[in-house]
Design a protein around this motif. Structure first.
Motif, PDB file in Angstrom:
ATOM      1  N   ARG A 127     -29.341 -15.436 -10.220  1.00 41.84           N
ATOM      2  CA  ARG A 127     -30.197 -16.127  -9.255  1.00 41.84           C
ATOM      3  C   ARG A 127     -30.612 -17.499  -9.776  1.00 41.84           C
ATOM      4  O   ARG A 127     -30.606 -18.501  -9.036  1.00 41.84           O
ATOM      5  CB  ARG A 127     -31.430 -15.290  -8.953  1.00 41.84           C
ATOM      6  N   THR A 128     -30.961 -17.573 -11.059  1.00 46.00           N
ATOM      7  CA  THR A 128     -31.348 -18.853 -11.657  1.00 46.00           C
ATOM      8  C   THR A 128     -30.200 -19.857 -11.599  1.00 46.00           C
ATOM      9  O   THR A 128     -30.386 -21.035 -11.268  1.00 46.00           O
ATOM     10  CB  THR A 128     -31.786 -18.639 -13.117  1.00 46.00           C
ATOM     11  N   LEU A 138     -27.680 -19.888  -9.475  1.00 45.78           N
ATOM     12  CA  LEU A 138     -27.420 -20.277  -8.083  1.00 45.78           C
ATOM     13  C   LEU A 138     -28.460 -21.282  -7.583  1.00 45.78           C
ATOM     14  O   LEU A 138     -28.129 -22.215  -6.833  1.00 45.78           O
ATOM     15  CB  LEU A 138     -27.421 -19.040  -7.192  1.00 45.78           C
ATOM     16  N   ILE A 139     -29.709 -21.092  -8.003  1.00 45.86           N
ATOM     17  CA  ILE A 139     -30.759 -22.035  -7.599  1.00 45.86           C
ATOM     18  C   ILE A 139     -30.496 -23.413  -8.196  1.00 45.86           C
ATOM     19  O   ILE A 139     -30.693 -24.454  -7.545  1.00 45.86           O
ATOM     20  CB  ILE A 139     -32.141 -21.508  -8.030  1.00 45.86           C
ATOM     21  N   GLU A 140     -30.004 -23.447  -9.444  1.00 44.36           N
ATOM     22  CA  GLU A 140     -29.652 -24.726 -10.078  1.00 44.36           C
ATOM     23  C   GLU A 140     -28.494 -25.396  -9.337  1.00 44.36           C
ATOM     24  O   GLU A 140     -28.484 -26.616  -9.145  1.00 44.36           O
ATOM     25  CB  GLU A 140     -29.283 -24.494 -11.535  1.00 44.36           C
ATOM     26  N   LYS A 184     -27.793 -25.055  -6.201  1.00 44.69           N
ATOM     27  CA  LYS A 184     -28.288 -25.494  -4.895  1.00 44.69           C
ATOM     28  C   LYS A 184     -28.987 -26.844  -5.001  1.00 44.69           C
ATOM     29  O   LYS A 184     -28.916 -27.678  -4.087  1.00 44.69           O
ATOM     30  CB  LYS A 184     -29.252 -24.441  -4.337  1.00 44.69           C
ATOM     31  N   SER A 185     -29.638 -27.095  -6.136  1.00 37.68           N
ATOM     32  CA  SER A 185     -30.364 -28.356  -6.315  1.00 37.68           C
ATOM     33  C   SER A 185     -29.434 -29.548  -6.497  1.00 37.68           C
ATOM     34  O   SER A 185     -29.840 -30.692  -6.336  1.00 37.68           O
ATOM     35  CB  SER A 185     -31.299 -28.245  -7.528  1.00 37.68           C
ATOM     36  N   TYR A 198     -23.863 -24.903   0.847  1.00 42.49           N
ATOM     37  CA  TYR A 198     -25.308 -24.693   0.740  1.00 42.49           C
ATOM     38  C   TYR A 198     -25.725 -23.385   1.419  1.00 42.49           C
ATOM     39  O   TYR A 198     -26.522 -22.603   0.876  1.00 42.49           O
ATOM     40  CB  TYR A 198     -26.031 -25.877   1.385  1.00 42.49           C
ATOM     41  N   GLU A 219     -27.333 -20.000  -0.180  1.00 40.37           N
ATOM     42  CA  GLU A 219     -28.576 -19.410   0.316  1.00 40.37           C
ATOM     43  C   GLU A 219     -28.390 -17.914   0.618  1.00 40.37           C
ATOM     44  O   GLU A 219     -29.241 -17.086   0.288  1.00 40.37           O
ATOM     45  CB  GLU A 219     -29.029 -20.146   1.588  1.00 40.37           C
ATOM     46  N   ILE A 238     -28.170 -16.014  -2.603  1.00 37.85           N
ATOM     47  CA  ILE A 238     -29.502 -15.890  -3.229  1.00 37.85           C
ATOM     48  C   ILE A 238     -30.331 -14.831  -2.517  1.00 37.85           C
ATOM     49  O   ILE A 238     -31.010 -14.014  -3.152  1.00 37.85           O
ATOM     50  CB  ILE A 238     -30.224 -17.256  -3.219  1.00 37.85           C
ATOM     51  N   GLU A 270     -31.884 -11.412  -3.995  1.00 35.10           N
ATOM     52  CA  GLU A 270     -33.313 -11.113  -3.854  1.00 35.10           C
ATOM     53  C   GLU A 270     -33.519  -9.693  -3.328  1.00 35.10           C
ATOM     54  O   GLU A 270     -34.407  -8.959  -3.786  1.00 35.10           O
ATOM     55  CB  GLU A 270     -33.972 -12.118  -2.900  1.00 35.10           C
TER      56      GLU A 270
END
Length: 291
Positions: A177-178, A180-182, A184-185, A193, A197, A200, A204
């Motif tokens: 998850r970490t 994937l969030i990086e 996405k940024s 995108y 999402e 992610i 979750e």
């Protein structure tokens, strides 16, 4: 000659009578050793709720003799599942039901599932009880004294590896998850995108499910399980005459079967001996003709 035949006949009849008496006494004695369960077996109530509620407990202890550990001592935190099952019956349903409630309250246990069914005279109470590990034995002992116990058992399963696997899976999902969030940024195409999402969100959901499963292992939720079933009914006694009747019917049937088997065995042996005798006679005739 006639006297010898009469003696043998009397002795044979005596043996046959003795066989009948022995079979009868055996079946009569066997009837007193067998307990007939006159109450219905536990239904699928506990099976239906088995997956909806689980109780786990932990036990901490030390293992000595490990040379790789400091001072040769290893601290072990074991996770386990302990389940007891008690099936009992009674003719004083209301009284014993109050005793069950009192025992549960005394040991600060909780009723996690309950089912009451049936009309008066044929009622049944089924409980899934969660009890603290250190009070498990006391409550199990008290419930085992209620009514006429039909069956009881205790099962303990080690869940330490499953607990470790859940934690390892959680750590792995958190790292994914970490990452994937990086990603996405950093921006990118709209489709990429959206896919990130969705991925992610999926992770979750998995993390939430793992959180629920791991929550069962928390110290505040530590319980052992007792599946308790109380059935109502009048205990019936089997009369002596009924036992004699059943024993006599079985003895006659078995006795006739034994005689029939012996008759066929005797007939078969006689037939074999007759054939062998005929063969010997045939061989002697051939030999005389050759001479």
């Amino acid at each position: 000659m006639k006297q010898t035949f009469k003696k043998r006949l009397k002795k044979g009849i005596l043996y046959l009578i003795l066989l009948f008496v022995v079979l009868f006494l055996f079946r009569l004695a066997y009837g007193y050793t067998v307990k007939i369960n006159q109450y219905e077996q536990a239904d699928n109530f506990f099976q239906e709720i088995a997956n909806s509620r689980v109780n786990y407990a932990s036990k901490k202890y030390k293992i000595t003799g490990n040379t790789n550990a400091p001072q040769g001592i290893v601290n072990v935190d074991q996770k386990y599942e302990k389940i007891a099952t008690v099936n009992t019956k009674t003719s004083e349903f209301d009284k014993e039901k109050k005793n069950v409630t009192a025992s549960i309250k005394k040991e600060d246990a909780i009723i996690q599932f309950e089912q009451n069914r049936g009309n008066k005279g044929n009622r049944k109470l089924q409980l899934l009880i969660g009890v603290q590990p250190d009070r498990f034995d006391n409550l199990y002992g008290e419930l085992s004294k209620i009514g006429d116990v039909q069956s009881k058992e205790i099962t303990k399963k080690d869940k330490t590896n499953e607990y470790k696997q859940l934690n390892a899976k959680k750590e792995s999902l958190l790292k994914i998850r970490t990452s994937l969030i990086e990603l996405k940024s950093k921006g990118g195409k709209i489709e990429e995108y959206i896919n990130l999402e969705n991925r992610i969100l999926s992770i979750e959901e998995e993390l939430q499910g793992l959180g629920v499963q791991l929550g069962n292992y928390d110290a505040e939720n530590e319980f052992c399980t007792i599946k308790f079933s109380l059935a109502e009914g009048v205990k019936r006694e089997i009369s002596v005459l009924h036992r004699i009747k059943v024993a006599l019917e079985w003895t006659v049937s078995t006795y006739l079967q034994i005689l029939l088997i012996l008759f066929f065995i005797a007939g078969f042996v006689y037939l074999v001996l007759l054939i062998l005798d005929k063969l010997n006679l045939f061989k002697s005739i051939i030999k005389k003709l050759q001479d």
